[in-house]
Write a protein that holds these residues in place. Structure first.
Motif, PDB file in Angstrom:
ATOM      1  N   GLY A 274      -1.612   9.837 -53.234  1.00 49.74           N
ATOM      2  CA  GLY A 274      -1.581  11.279 -53.040  1.00 49.74           C
ATOM      3  C   GLY A 274      -0.630  11.662 -51.922  1.00 49.74           C
ATOM      4  N   LYS A 275      -0.168  12.873 -51.982  1.00 51.12           N
ATOM      5  CA  LYS A 275       0.657  13.451 -50.911  1.00 51.12           C
ATOM      6  C   LYS A 275       0.258  14.912 -50.793  1.00 51.12           C
ATOM      7  CE  LYS A 275       3.593  12.813 -47.683  1.00 51.12           C
ATOM      8  NZ  LYS A 275       3.353  11.800 -46.632  1.00 51.12           N
ATOM      9  N   ARG A 449      -1.161  22.063 -58.648  1.00 55.39           N
ATOM     10  CA  ARG A 449      -1.430  21.043 -59.657  1.00 55.39           C
ATOM     11  C   ARG A 449      -2.090  19.837 -59.005  1.00 55.39           C
ATOM     12  NH1 ARG A 449      -1.524  21.670 -64.796  1.00 55.39           N
ATOM     13  NH2 ARG A 449      -0.414  19.728 -65.212  1.00 55.39           N
ATOM     14  N   SER A 450      -3.387  19.924 -58.814  1.00 52.79           N
ATOM     15  CA  SER A 450      -4.117  18.807 -58.217  1.00 52.79           C
ATOM     16  C   SER A 450      -5.538  18.771 -58.767  1.00 52.79           C
ATOM     17  CB  SER A 450      -4.139  18.912 -56.691  1.00 52.79           C
ATOM     18  OG  SER A 450      -4.954  19.986 -56.268  1.00 52.79           O
ATOM     19  N   GLY A 451      -6.151  17.603 -58.697  1.00 50.66           N
ATOM     20  CA  GLY A 451      -7.471  17.428 -59.271  1.00 50.66           C
ATOM     21  C   GLY A 451      -8.603  17.916 -58.406  1.00 50.66           C
ATOM     22  N   THR A 452      -8.400  18.016 -57.102  1.00 50.14           N
ATOM     23  CA  THR A 452      -9.398  18.530 -56.168  1.00 50.14           C
ATOM     24  C   THR A 452      -8.710  19.470 -55.200  1.00 50.14           C
ATOM     25  OG1 THR A 452      -9.085  16.615 -54.710  1.00 50.14           O
ATOM     26  CG2 THR A 452     -10.870  16.478 -56.316  1.00 50.14           C
ATOM     27  N   PHE A 453      -9.479  20.387 -54.612  1.00 48.92           N
ATOM     28  CA  PHE A 453      -8.860  21.343 -53.696  1.00 48.92           C
ATOM     29  C   PHE A 453      -9.921  21.927 -52.768  1.00 48.92           C
ATOM     30  CE2 PHE A 453      -6.029  24.696 -52.286  1.00 48.92           C
ATOM     31  CZ  PHE A 453      -4.787  24.083 -52.390  1.00 48.92           C
ATOM     32  N   SER A 454      -9.563  22.051 -51.494  1.00 49.94           N
ATOM     33  CA  SER A 454     -10.468  22.576 -50.480  1.00 49.94           C
ATOM     34  C   SER A 454      -9.993  23.955 -50.034  1.00 49.94           C
ATOM     35  CB  SER A 454     -10.505  21.625 -49.275  1.00 49.94           C
ATOM     36  OG  SER A 454     -11.210  22.202 -48.197  1.00 49.94           O
ATOM     37  N   TYR A 470      -4.001  14.730 -60.863  1.00 47.68           N
ATOM     38  CA  TYR A 470      -2.985  15.059 -61.856  1.00 47.68           C
ATOM     39  C   TYR A 470      -1.785  14.140 -61.628  1.00 47.68           C
ATOM     40  CZ  TYR A 470      -5.185  19.725 -62.621  1.00 47.68           C
ATOM     41  OH  TYR A 470      -6.036  20.768 -62.918  1.00 47.68           O
ATOM     42  N   LYS A 471      -0.855  14.209 -62.563  1.00 48.11           N
ATOM     43  CA  LYS A 471       0.448  13.545 -62.449  1.00 48.11           C
ATOM     44  C   LYS A 471       0.284  12.066 -62.072  1.00 48.11           C
ATOM     45  CE  LYS A 471       2.083  16.957 -59.753  1.00 48.11           C
ATOM     46  NZ  LYS A 471       3.048  17.791 -58.984  1.00 48.11           N
ATOM     47  N   GLN A 472       1.053  11.579 -61.101  1.00 47.62           N
ATOM     48  CA  GLN A 472       1.011  10.151 -60.768  1.00 47.62           C
ATOM     49  C   GLN A 472      -0.089   9.801 -59.768  1.00 47.62           C
ATOM     50  OE1 GLN A 472       4.823   8.149 -60.187  1.00 47.62           O
ATOM     51  NE2 GLN A 472       5.853   9.761 -61.359  1.00 47.62           N
TER      52      GLN A 472
END
Length: 498
Positions: A274-275, A449-454, A470-472
């Motif tokens: 992740g980044k 575009r991410s699977g989790t978010f705060s 998501y993605k890589q």
């Protein structure tokens, strides 16, 4: 939060007092091997134990045992047995929690503070969650009857276990990663070969010993390996008797596993790098945002795939936020992970510290401004909390996973620009936003575009919440009902009703 003398961390004072040895678990038997390898205490650089170095033959024996257990026992079909065994495993983990805590501090370099949370105590509850979920989870679904050529046809779907699972975990949160795979796989009725990380083998082997000695899980249902041999991982990824592979680690290795598994079309779940970006909007409270950003990047010395390592800030407030984050990093206590007051421990190895330092030094050469940190701290494998400002969003530092306590500050012009920069990544695991306007923050979060978010520090991480990217950043989800369903096949039935 106390301030540590950042010139040199205190000498570790606790952890495991005597060298630790553990055994493999294969087909219900705890085994040693002819060869072992060292496990290093990252806070001191001293050998703290030895792990059995499983061979290709050991890996094949484990796979064969898992296959036999799946094909010839009633593990996959006896829900009551699985619930009872998961209950027993949860009880064993709770009863041996303090022993596991000391081992985790010594081998993982996790602080005592973190073992009270997501390094130990929270992961234990994953097993409780899946034991409870399985009690009521519907393994069949009626679809109703239809008329076909004058006959009534009843239709329904049943869910059954995928089969034999190879589970390969990373070093950073070994309890979390192992139990997030083992819990749902066992609940689904799968059998498992679990391989610990070479940097933290003993904590995973300890799980195997608890299973062997304190549960009724039948022989072969769970097998636990440790090895430094690449060929062992290849066996687990390619063996024709393995039905699914679940892996947590780097994206580079994840690609190799996916390619290797493709020859037999195995089901593959990947939890990779992740980044993630933390976006501070122009109406956010700067002090709150600075505190959150500073302590997030130093959690487990930055060795977390979902940690927000890019701090996106309004261009007009860039310097003010940088100043506040730097001040907060100065309050991060680091050193002896056994000390209850220590917030940040070491990196896992000298190799990882060299990698982190190399990325930081190249970033400075490329034009980023080093605000604080950027240095190795001895003894052990510590790295000072590090802040770099005016970072190019396309640079190595902004694009590559560092896995260290290194925060990159990137300015943006408006909300659209912040979204563009946040999504300018091969990864899509997590992220965060800070704003005084909750609806504005949620609207922005939906564009990332991410699977989790705060949102404003919201904590999504719990056994009942699906986790993945998501993605890589990966394929599939761990935890929650979604985590169980990754290990289930669906079989559709139809029968003519007389």
């Amino acid at each position: 939060m106390r301030t540590h003398d950042h010139a040199a961390p205190a000498e570790p004072s606790g952890g495991c007092a005597t060298p630790v040895t553990k055994r493999l678990l294969i087909d219900g038997q705890l085994r040693t091997t002819a060869h072992t390898f060292e496990s290093i205490d990252p806070a001191t650089g001293v050998v703290m134990g030895h792990a059995p170095n499983a061979s290709v033959e050991d890996a094949e024996a484990a796979v064969h045992a898992a296959r036999r257990a799946f094909d010839t026992t009633d593990w996959a079909t006896d829900v009551d047995l699985r619930v009872r065994c998961l209950d027993q495993l949860h009880t064993a983990l709770v009863e041996h929690k303090e022993e596991l805590r000391e081992l985790t501090i010594a081998e993982v370099g996790a602080t005592r503070m973190l073992t009270n949370a997501n390094q130990l105590e929270q992961p234990i509850e994953i097993i409780r969650y899946y034991a409870d979920l399985l009690r009521d989870y519907p393994l069949s679904q009626e679809l109703g009857a239809i008329e076909v050529r004058g006959q009534s046809h009843r239709r329904w779907v049943e869910k059954e276990a995928v089969g034999v699972v190879s589970a390969i975990v990373a070093y950073n949160y070994p309890h979390q990663l192992a139990l997030a795979k083992l819990g749902p796989a066992l609940a689904a009725g799968c059998t498992v070969v679990l391989k610990g990380a070479p940097d933290t083998p003993l904590v995973t082997l300890a799980l195997g010993e608890l299973i062997a000695e304190h549960t009724d899980i039948p022989p072969g249902v769970v097998n636990v390996l440790s090895s430094t041999e690449v060929a062992v991982g290849e066996v687990l990824s390619t063996h024709p008797e393995v039905d699914a592979v679940t892996f947590t680690g780097s994206t580079v290795v994840g690609r190799k596993i996916m390619a290797a598994a493709s020859a037999t079309l195995k089901r593959v779940f990947l939890e990779l790098g992740g980044k993630s970006a933390l976006i501070v909007l122009d109406d956010a409270d700067l002090a709150t945002a600075a505190t959150f950003a500073a302590f997030s990047i130093c959690s487990h010395a930055g060795q977390g795939c979902a940690i927000t390592t890019r701090l996106l800030v309004p261009r007009a407030q860039h310097d003010a936020i940088v100043e506040q984050v730097a001040a907060m990093l100065g309050h991060v206590s680091y050193g002896d992970p056994n000390d209850p007051k220590t917030y940040m421990g070491p990196l896992i190895s000298a190799k990882q510290r060299d990698k982190v330092d190399g990325i930081v030094q190249r970033a400075v050469t490329a034009g980023a401004r080093l605000v604080t940190g950027g240095k190795r701290v001895d003894p052990g494998f510590f790295y000072a909390p590090t802040l770099l400002a005016d970072v190019d969003p396309d640079s190595e530092l902004a694009q590559e996973e560092v896995f260290g306590p290194v925060l990159a500050v990137i300015p943006f012009d408006d909300d659209d620009d912040a979204v563009r920069i946040a999504n300018n990544s091969a990864y899509g695991l997590s992220g965060g936003v800070m704003s005084a306007d909750n609806e504005r923050a949620i609207a922005l979060a939906r564009r990332i575009r991410s699977g989790t978010f705060s949102i404003n520090g919201g904590n999504y991480f719990a056994p009942d919440v699906p986790f993945g990217g998501y993605k890589q950043s990966g394929i599939g989800r761990e935890m929650g009902t979604a985590g169980l369903e990754e290990f289930l096949e669906q079989k559709s039935f139809a029968a003519v009703v007389a």
